[in-house]
Design an enzyme around this catalytic site. Structure first.
Site, mmCIF file in Angstrom:
data_model
loop_
_atom_site.group_PDB
_atom_site.id
_atom_site.type_symbol
_atom_site.label_atom_id
_atom_site.label_comp_id
_atom_site.label_asym_id
_atom_site.label_seq_id
_atom_site.Cartn_x
_atom_site.Cartn_y
_atom_site.Cartn_z
ATOM 1 N N LEU A 1 1.082 -1.266 0.097
ATOM 2 C CA LEU A 1 -0.199 0.062 -0.797
ATOM 3 C C LEU A 1 0.529 1.431 -0.131
ATOM 4 O O LEU A 1 0.384 2.074 0.380
ATOM 5 C CB LEU A 1 -1.118 0.254 1.125
ATOM 6 C CG LEU A 1 -1.541 -1.082 1.143
ATOM 7 C CD1 LEU A 1 -2.965 -1.068 2.277
ATOM 8 C CD2 LEU A 1 -3.120 -1.608 -0.142
ATOM 9 N N SER B 1 -1.041 2.693 -3.494
ATOM 10 C CA SER B 1 -2.448 2.251 -4.207
ATOM 11 C C SER B 1 -3.413 2.083 -2.323
ATOM 12 O O SER B 1 -2.888 2.357 -0.841
ATOM 13 C CB SER B 1 -2.320 0.895 -4.052
ATOM 14 O OG SER B 1 -1.420 -0.351 -2.913
ATOM 15 N N ASP C 1 4.933 -6.636 2.456
ATOM 16 C CA ASP C 1 6.032 -6.469 1.790
ATOM 17 C C ASP C 1 7.139 -7.729 0.195
ATOM 18 O O ASP C 1 6.966 -8.651 1.308
ATOM 19 C CB ASP C 1 6.939 -5.786 1.991
ATOM 20 C CG ASP C 1 8.216 -5.076 1.427
ATOM 21 O OD1 ASP C 1 9.024 -5.375 0.328
ATOM 22 O OD2 ASP C 1 7.675 -3.933 1.450
ATOM 23 N N SER D 1 9.714 -2.426 -18.560
ATOM 24 C CA SER D 1 9.706 -0.778 -18.652
ATOM 25 C C SER D 1 10.018 -0.862 -20.498
ATOM 26 O O SER D 1 11.591 -0.964 -20.250
ATOM 27 C CB SER D 1 9.545 0.122 -17.272
ATOM 28 O OG SER D 1 9.465 1.531 -18.299
ATOM 29 N N TYR E 1 15.965 4.026 -11.828
ATOM 30 C CA TYR E 1 14.593 2.863 -12.360
ATOM 31 C C TYR E 1 15.042 2.550 -13.054
ATOM 32 O O TYR E 1 14.678 1.028 -13.362
ATOM 33 C CB TYR E 1 13.119 4.844 -12.453
ATOM 34 C CG TYR E 1 12.382 3.519 -13.170
ATOM 35 C CD1 TYR E 1 11.788 3.220 -12.141
ATOM 36 C CD2 TYR E 1 11.575 3.988 -13.635
ATOM 37 C CE1 TYR E 1 10.498 2.294 -12.909
ATOM 38 C CE2 TYR E 1 10.548 3.639 -14.947
ATOM 39 C CZ TYR E 1 9.936 2.218 -13.722
ATOM 40 O OH TYR E 1 9.265 1.844 -14.583
ATOM 41 N N LYS F 1 15.324 -1.710 -12.790
ATOM 42 C CA LYS F 1 14.283 -2.602 -14.055
ATOM 43 C C LYS F 1 15.142 -3.261 -15.289
ATOM 44 O O LYS F 1 15.619 -5.317 -15.375
ATOM 45 C CB LYS F 1 13.300 -1.809 -15.261
ATOM 46 C CG LYS F 1 12.202 -1.442 -14.171
ATOM 47 C CD LYS F 1 10.864 -2.447 -13.903
ATOM 48 C CE LYS F 1 10.339 -1.784 -13.288
ATOM 49 N NZ LYS F 1 9.681 -2.620 -13.140
ATOM 50 N N ASN G 1 2.935 3.553 -22.033
ATOM 51 C CA ASN G 1 2.765 5.007 -21.427
ATOM 52 C C ASN G 1 1.355 4.487 -21.273
ATOM 53 O O ASN G 1 0.769 4.723 -21.437
ATOM 54 C CB ASN G 1 2.988 5.692 -21.349
ATOM 55 C CG ASN G 1 4.132 6.102 -22.084
ATOM 56 O OD1 ASN G 1 5.680 5.708 -22.417
ATOM 57 N ND2 ASN G 1 4.485 7.896 -20.605
ATOM 58 N N LEU H 1 1.402 11.643 -16.651
ATOM 59 C CA LEU H 1 0.517 13.350 -17.907
ATOM 60 C C LEU H 1 -0.707 12.800 -16.810
ATOM 61 O O LEU H 1 -1.276 14.161 -16.579
ATOM 62 C CB LEU H 1 0.939 12.919 -18.831
ATOM 63 C CG LEU H 1 0.300 14.002 -19.366
ATOM 64 C CD1 LEU H 1 0.516 15.444 -19.102
ATOM 65 C CD2 LEU H 1 0.730 13.801 -21.307
ATOM 66 N N PHE I 1 6.344 19.944 -20.033
ATOM 67 C CA PHE I 1 8.078 20.761 -19.611
ATOM 68 C C PHE I 1 8.689 20.546 -20.967
ATOM 69 O O PHE I 1 8.882 19.611 -21.510
ATOM 70 C CB PHE I 1 8.285 19.104 -18.924
ATOM 71 C CG PHE I 1 7.587 19.367 -17.438
ATOM 72 C CD1 PHE I 1 7.802 20.246 -16.177
ATOM 73 C CD2 PHE I 1 6.868 18.315 -16.590
ATOM 74 C CE1 PHE I 1 7.708 20.743 -14.874
ATOM 75 C CE2 PHE I 1 6.228 18.396 -15.695
ATOM 76 C CZ PHE I 1 6.781 19.060 -14.918
#
Length: 334
Positions: A33, A36, A58, A124, A148, A152, A178, A199, A217
């Protein structure tokens, strides 16, 4: 079979869970959480008319993982539990490597210990880095430009070695572009706990008068309208891609790296104008400076997903905008 979904109450995972429940799959969800809400569990049960267990905890908690696997005879895992803010990863890279890489290692150790070898990883497009060519296909060099993306890619490397070490492993590594949009019930959607990093949820807050304007941006990129172009994909298309990936690993062992995108970029301004058109809401904007690390354009080659998964995105930019707003209205009224 019973599928464990880690990070199961998050944006993408909850939509994958909804699709799987509607296909009569047995699920167990785990989520700490951190980004979320526990209410998503009840909403999933309501919209699917299905009951299923949820554990608050976790993915780095090996004792809890052993209990979940033992109590529910888990046969496959969809691993969504991961931190995802590029900016936060730059400020606190150790947090990202601990959670995203360390958490995955702990999960894989328990799976191997208990003889569970079917695994779907939420990766990703950030693993690609600055494009050497477009669209990105799965053979494009991987040179992520932030912690990040590095986290991945490190997990992907672990998974590749794991699959090579034991032929029982069947792994789908899905590289997202995305994700936006919401479930057609309007009960679940993207609802970050803190300030949005993406966004669409930021734009929803502007449309709901919770923020005065949207900052764009950069408007001086070498694109059609000067704003960055991205491969936006409806979260329900993404969820259906996970169902197809599950079917793949049930019959085909080894490591499978697959893009999930539309194969078509849309600019920030195009997304805003489409939202205004389909909702009738106005989005005040101001132009800000480019952000470090933002790319002018990137988008997927989705050919492999079509060939290997028999999957392709079908929902439009208008569908993404309208479903996001309908979810936002439902949330505001609840």
């Amino acid at each position: 079979m019973t599928i464990l979904i880690t990070g199961g109450l998050g944006f993408i995972a909850s939509h994958a869970a909804a699709s799987l429940l509607e296909s009569n799959q047995e699920l167990v969800l785990l989520d700490n959480l951190c980004n979320s809400q526990e209410s998503v569990h009840q909403k999933l049960e309501k919209l699917t008319d299905r009951k299923f267990p949820f554990y608050r905890g976790d993915v780095r908690d090996k004792k809890l993982l052993r209990k979940i696997f033992s109590d529910h005879s888990i046969t496959a895992v969809m691993h969504f539990a991961g931190l995802k803010s590029v900016a936060e990863s730059v400020k606190d890279p150790l947090l990202y490597f601990d959670n995203n890489v360390g958490g995955t290692i702990t999960l894989l150790e328990v799976m191997q210990e208990l003889g569970v070898y079917q695994f779907i990883f939420s990766s990703s497009a950030t693993v690609y880095g600055v494009p050497e060519y477009l669209p990105y296909d799965e053979s494009h060099p991987t040179k992520p430009i932030n912690p990040y993306g590095q986290s991945k890619l490190q997990v992907e490397a672990i998974l590749k070695d794991l699959a090579a070490s034991d032929s029982r492993w069947a792994i789908a590594c899905l590289r997202y572009f995305n994700p936006v949009g919401a479930h057609p019930s309007h009960l679940i959607g993207e609802l970050p706990n803190d300030q949005p990093n993406n966004l669409m949820p930021f734009m929803m807050q502007v449309a709901a008068k919770q923020r005065p304007f949207l900052t764009v941006f950069g408007n001086d990129y070498e694109t059609a309208d000067g704003t960055g172009e991205r491969d936006y994909i409806h979260v329900m298309d993404l969820a259906e891609g996970h169902e197809k990936a599950l079917a793949l690993i049930q019959k085909t062992p080894g490591m499978h790296i697959i893009n999930l995108g539309t194969g078509k970029p849309h600019s920030v301004l195009e997304l805003v104008r489409t939202f205004e058109k389909v909702t009738g809401e106005s989005i005040p904007m101001q132009i800000g400076k480019r952000r470090d690390g933002d790319l002018p354009v990137y988008y997927a080659s989705a050919d492999k997903a079509k060939d290997v998964l028999q999957w392709q995105a079908t929902r439009t930019l208008a569908d993404m905008c309208l479903s996001s707003w309908q979810f936002q209205l439902q949330h505001l009224s609840s």
